[in-house]
Design a protein around this motif. Sequence first.
Motif, PDB file in Angstrom:
ATOM      1  N   VAL A   8      -9.928   9.868   6.689  1.00 41.41           N
ATOM      2  CA  VAL A   8      -9.376   8.717   7.405  1.00 41.41           C
ATOM      3  C   VAL A   8      -9.369   7.477   6.512  1.00 41.41           C
ATOM      4  CG1 VAL A   8      -9.759   7.129   9.334  1.00 41.41           C
ATOM      5  CG2 VAL A   8      -9.944   9.598   9.689  1.00 41.41           C
ATOM      6  N   ARG A   9     -10.463   7.230   5.791  1.00 47.17           N
ATOM      7  CA  ARG A   9     -10.518   6.049   4.921  1.00 47.17           C
ATOM      8  C   ARG A   9      -9.506   6.141   3.791  1.00 47.17           C
ATOM      9  NH1 ARG A   9     -16.082   6.358   6.212  1.00 47.17           N
ATOM     10  NH2 ARG A   9     -16.825   4.436   7.214  1.00 47.17           N
ATOM     11  N   TRP A  10      -9.353   7.334   3.233  1.00 43.73           N
ATOM     12  CA  TRP A  10      -8.351   7.517   2.179  1.00 43.73           C
ATOM     13  C   TRP A  10      -6.950   7.226   2.712  1.00 43.73           C
ATOM     14  CZ3 TRP A  10      -4.491  11.290   2.435  1.00 43.73           C
ATOM     15  CH2 TRP A  10      -3.662  11.365   1.316  1.00 43.73           C
ATOM     16  N   TRP A  11      -6.664   7.752   3.891  1.00 35.49           N
ATOM     17  CA  TRP A  11      -5.336   7.528   4.493  1.00 35.49           C
ATOM     18  C   TRP A  11      -5.105   6.047   4.775  1.00 35.49           C
ATOM     19  CZ3 TRP A  11      -4.136   6.313   9.820  1.00 35.49           C
ATOM     20  CH2 TRP A  11      -2.771   6.373  10.111  1.00 35.49           C
ATOM     21  N   LEU A  12      -6.109   5.353   5.304  1.00 35.20           N
ATOM     22  CA  LEU A  12      -5.963   3.921   5.571  1.00 35.20           C
ATOM     23  C   LEU A  12      -5.677   3.142   4.294  1.00 35.20           C
ATOM     24  CD1 LEU A  12      -8.765   3.181   8.212  1.00 35.20           C
ATOM     25  CD2 LEU A  12      -6.292   3.183   8.582  1.00 35.20           C
ATOM     26  N   SER A  13      -6.316   3.533   3.197  1.00 34.70           N
ATOM     27  CA  SER A  13      -6.055   2.835   1.932  1.00 34.70           C
ATOM     28  C   SER A  13      -4.615   3.007   1.494  1.00 34.70           C
ATOM     29  CB  SER A  13      -6.999   3.354   0.839  1.00 34.70           C
ATOM     30  OG  SER A  13      -6.653   4.670   0.430  1.00 34.70           O
ATOM     31  N   ARG A  14      -4.008   4.121   1.867  1.00 35.32           N
ATOM     32  CA  ARG A  14      -2.604   4.365   1.508  1.00 35.32           C
ATOM     33  C   ARG A  14      -1.654   3.577   2.406  1.00 35.32           C
ATOM     34  NH1 ARG A  14      -5.143   6.111  -2.092  1.00 35.32           N
ATOM     35  NH2 ARG A  14      -4.719   7.979  -3.359  1.00 35.32           N
ATOM     36  N   ILE A  15      -1.858   3.638   3.721  1.00 32.36           N
ATOM     37  CA  ILE A  15      -0.888   2.976   4.600  1.00 32.36           C
ATOM     38  C   ILE A  15      -1.013   1.459   4.541  1.00 32.36           C
ATOM     39  CG2 ILE A  15      -0.817   4.956   6.155  1.00 32.36           C
ATOM     40  CD1 ILE A  15      -2.284   3.130   8.212  1.00 32.36           C
ATOM     41  N   GLU A  16      -2.219   0.956   4.295  1.00 34.31           N
ATOM     42  CA  GLU A  16      -2.390  -0.493   4.267  1.00 34.31           C
ATOM     43  C   GLU A  16      -1.771  -1.110   3.022  1.00 34.31           C
ATOM     44  OE1 GLU A  16      -6.351  -1.027   7.076  1.00 34.31           O
ATOM     45  OE2 GLU A  16      -6.613  -0.838   4.905  1.00 34.31           O
ATOM     46  N   GLY A  17      -1.454  -0.293   2.028  1.00 35.17           N
ATOM     47  CA  GLY A  17      -0.739  -0.788   0.854  1.00 35.17           C
ATOM     48  C   GLY A  17       0.723  -0.399   0.851  1.00 35.17           C
ATOM     49  N   ASP A  18       1.181   0.209   1.951  1.00 38.43           N
ATOM     50  CA  ASP A  18       2.569   0.686   2.035  1.00 38.43           C
ATOM     51  C   ASP A  18       3.433  -0.375   2.694  1.00 38.43           C
ATOM     52  OD1 ASP A  18       4.922   2.013   2.325  1.00 38.43           O
ATOM     53  OD2 ASP A  18       4.132   3.674   3.534  1.00 38.43           O
ATOM     54  N   ARG A  19       4.214  -1.096   1.917  1.00 33.45           N
ATOM     55  CA  ARG A  19       5.046  -2.180   2.451  1.00 33.45           C
ATOM     56  C   ARG A  19       6.261  -1.665   3.214  1.00 33.45           C
ATOM     57  NH1 ARG A  19       1.412  -5.833   2.919  1.00 33.45           N
ATOM     58  NH2 ARG A  19       0.166  -6.023   1.008  1.00 33.45           N
ATOM     59  N   ALA A  20       6.501  -0.366   3.156  1.00 37.36           N
ATOM     60  CA  ALA A  20       7.588   0.194   3.962  1.00 37.36           C
ATOM     61  C   ALA A  20       7.221   0.227   5.439  1.00 37.36           C
ATOM     62  CB  ALA A  20       7.945   1.599   3.478  1.00 37.36           C
ATOM     63  N   ARG A  21       5.912   0.159   5.733  1.00 40.59           N
ATOM     64  CA  ARG A  21       5.452   0.108   7.115  1.00 40.59           C
ATOM     65  C   ARG A  21       5.284  -1.345   7.532  1.00 40.59           C
ATOM     66  NH1 ARG A  21       3.042   5.271   8.510  1.00 40.59           N
ATOM     67  NH2 ARG A  21       2.809   6.592   6.659  1.00 40.59           N
ATOM     68  N   SER A  22       5.499  -1.626   8.784  1.00 37.00           N
ATOM     69  CA  SER A  22       5.390  -3.005   9.260  1.00 37.00           C
ATOM     70  C   SER A  22       3.946  -3.484   9.195  1.00 37.00           C
ATOM     71  CB  SER A  22       5.905  -3.115  10.700  1.00 37.00           C
ATOM     72  OG  SER A  22       5.023  -2.482  11.593  1.00 37.00           O
ATOM     73  N   ALA A  23       3.792  -4.788   9.010  1.00 33.65           N
ATOM     74  CA  ALA A  23       2.453  -5.371   8.972  1.00 33.65           C
ATOM     75  C   ALA A  23       1.727  -5.153  10.294  1.00 33.65           C
ATOM     76  CB  ALA A  23       2.546  -6.860   8.651  1.00 33.65           C
ATOM     77  N   LYS A  24       2.481  -5.200  11.391  1.00 36.31           N
ATOM     78  CA  LYS A  24       1.872  -4.984  12.701  1.00 36.31           C
ATOM     79  C   LYS A  24       1.293  -3.577  12.802  1.00 36.31           C
ATOM     80  CE  LYS A  24       2.858  -5.121  17.663  1.00 36.31           C
ATOM     81  NZ  LYS A  24       3.894  -5.354  18.702  1.00 36.31           N
ATOM     82  N   TYR A  25       2.040  -2.592  12.321  1.00 38.98           N
ATOM     83  CA  TYR A  25       1.545  -1.205  12.371  1.00 38.98           C
ATOM     84  C   TYR A  25       0.310  -1.051  11.504  1.00 38.98           C
ATOM     85  CZ  TYR A  25       1.221   3.809  11.581  1.00 38.98           C
ATOM     86  OH  TYR A  25       0.755   5.095  11.482  1.00 38.98           O
ATOM     87  N   ARG A  26       0.346  -1.582  10.290  1.00 36.56           N
ATOM     88  CA  ARG A  26      -0.799  -1.446   9.381  1.00 36.56           C
ATOM     89  C   ARG A  26      -2.045  -2.086   9.975  1.00 36.56           C
ATOM     90  NH1 ARG A  26       3.104  -3.398   5.559  1.00 36.56           N
ATOM     91  NH2 ARG A  26       1.888  -5.316   5.300  1.00 36.56           N
ATOM     92  N   ASP A  27      -1.876  -3.286  10.544  1.00 33.98           N
ATOM     93  CA  ASP A  27      -3.032  -3.988  11.113  1.00 33.98           C
ATOM     94  C   ASP A  27      -3.584  -3.276  12.345  1.00 33.98           C
ATOM     95  OD1 ASP A  27      -2.741  -5.871   9.144  1.00 33.98           O
ATOM     96  OD2 ASP A  27      -1.726  -7.342  10.401  1.00 33.98           O
ATOM     97  N   SER A  28      -2.681  -2.876  13.239  1.00 30.90           N
ATOM     98  CA  SER A  28      -3.144  -2.251  14.489  1.00 30.90           C
ATOM     99  C   SER A  28      -3.780  -0.897  14.227  1.00 30.90           C
ATOM    100  CB  SER A  28      -1.988  -2.122  15.481  1.00 30.90           C
ATOM    101  OG  SER A  28      -0.990  -1.240  14.986  1.00 30.90           O
ATOM    102  N   MET A  29      -3.182  -0.111  13.326  1.00 32.18           N
ATOM    103  CA  MET A  29      -3.756   1.206  13.040  1.00 32.18           C
ATOM    104  C   MET A  29      -5.087   1.071  12.310  1.00 32.18           C
ATOM    105  SD  MET A  29      -3.469   4.389  13.596  1.00 32.18           S
ATOM    106  CE  MET A  29      -1.757   4.767  14.019  1.00 32.18           C
ATOM    107  N   GLY A  30      -5.181   0.124  11.386  1.00 33.63           N
ATOM    108  CA  GLY A  30      -6.442  -0.091  10.693  1.00 33.63           C
ATOM    109  C   GLY A  30      -7.550  -0.484  11.655  1.00 33.63           C
ATOM    110  N   SER A  31      -7.232  -1.379  12.581  1.00 29.87           N
ATOM    111  CA  SER A  31      -8.217  -1.811  13.570  1.00 29.87           C
ATOM    112  C   SER A  31      -8.630  -0.657  14.476  1.00 29.87           C
ATOM    113  CB  SER A  31      -7.643  -2.955  14.412  1.00 29.87           C
ATOM    114  OG  SER A  31      -8.522  -3.316  15.451  1.00 29.87           O
TER     115      SER A  31
END
Length: 337
Positions: A8-31
């Motif tokens: 899970v932590r590895w995956w979060l490190s990938r999506i939180e640096g993926d600018r193709a995903r919306s900031a809202k998605y990255r923030d909400s999924m990380g939280s």
Amino acid sequence: MRTTGEVVRWWLSRIEGDRARSAKYRDSMGSLMRRHVLPRMDKVPLRKLDRVLLDDKLVFPMHQELAPRTVQKALQGMRQAFRMAEGQGRIENNPLAGTTFRDFYKGKLRPKPAALSRVDLPGLVAHLVEVFNEDPAKGMLPLMMLAHGTRIAETLMARWSHVSLDERVWVIPEANTKSRREHVLPLTPQVLGLLARYRQVLPDSRLRTPWVFSVRGGGRMADTSAHALMREVSGRQWTSHDLRKLMRSSLADIGIDHMVGELLINHTLGVTTETYLTRDVMERRREALERWHDRLDELGFAGAHGVKVAAPALLSSGAKPERAGDCADSRVSPRGG
């Protein structure tokens, strides 16, 4: 990787640096993953992870505290994490392969009820016009969203360079849209007038910034600030998404075709459906927004934009209304085009 938490932590490190995903998605999924998934699943060894353990340690406990859609989103995040890890060869087997939310929940997932309905529209328009006239910087955002049905994140990223007076359109670049495709909205005389009045009251420091919704210092309004503004304007009675829902549901009341309404709020119709739109899409969008803004005028919208447009929205026949008045002056865009 040996534990669920590592995946899970590895995956979060990938999506939180993926600018193709919306900031809202990255923030909400990380939280969501850090607050609910990791505390429950962090130390679970991958070799022991199966549906029974997943239900006992995560799904069932979350159901006791949270809405079903939140639990569903957490499970979706875990499935994506394990699928990506397996695809890159970071784990040998995916213990969640074939697992779905329906394995754990058989109830009906109902959409969140809208806080605004059609009967609220007259009072809402009057309220937003009053807010705009008292403080245009506060009233502009909800009025623009009600007028166009745009998402709050898309609206906040509007730049003055996205507004063309020559073409009378507002272009939302594909990088700013949830659908990841460019969205072009025709600008009616009413909205051009609204933009002109808005610019007249902005201080020079904000006029020099590229952002339509700027703040002191030159940056754009942050998402958190925008949501706080909506809570203030609404008295915590409705959200920005309720404005979008209300705009969409109201289009049918004034005779707007379903497909055109979906295009206006940038929903994807599918290649086949869009291919068979026989008339010019931009013309149909413009006609629909003109009709919608005429309806808002009937409820007092003109008190904000100040443009004379004589066109009833609720016509008894299919005749096209005659329009009176001209668009707002050319000060809407500092570049004049």
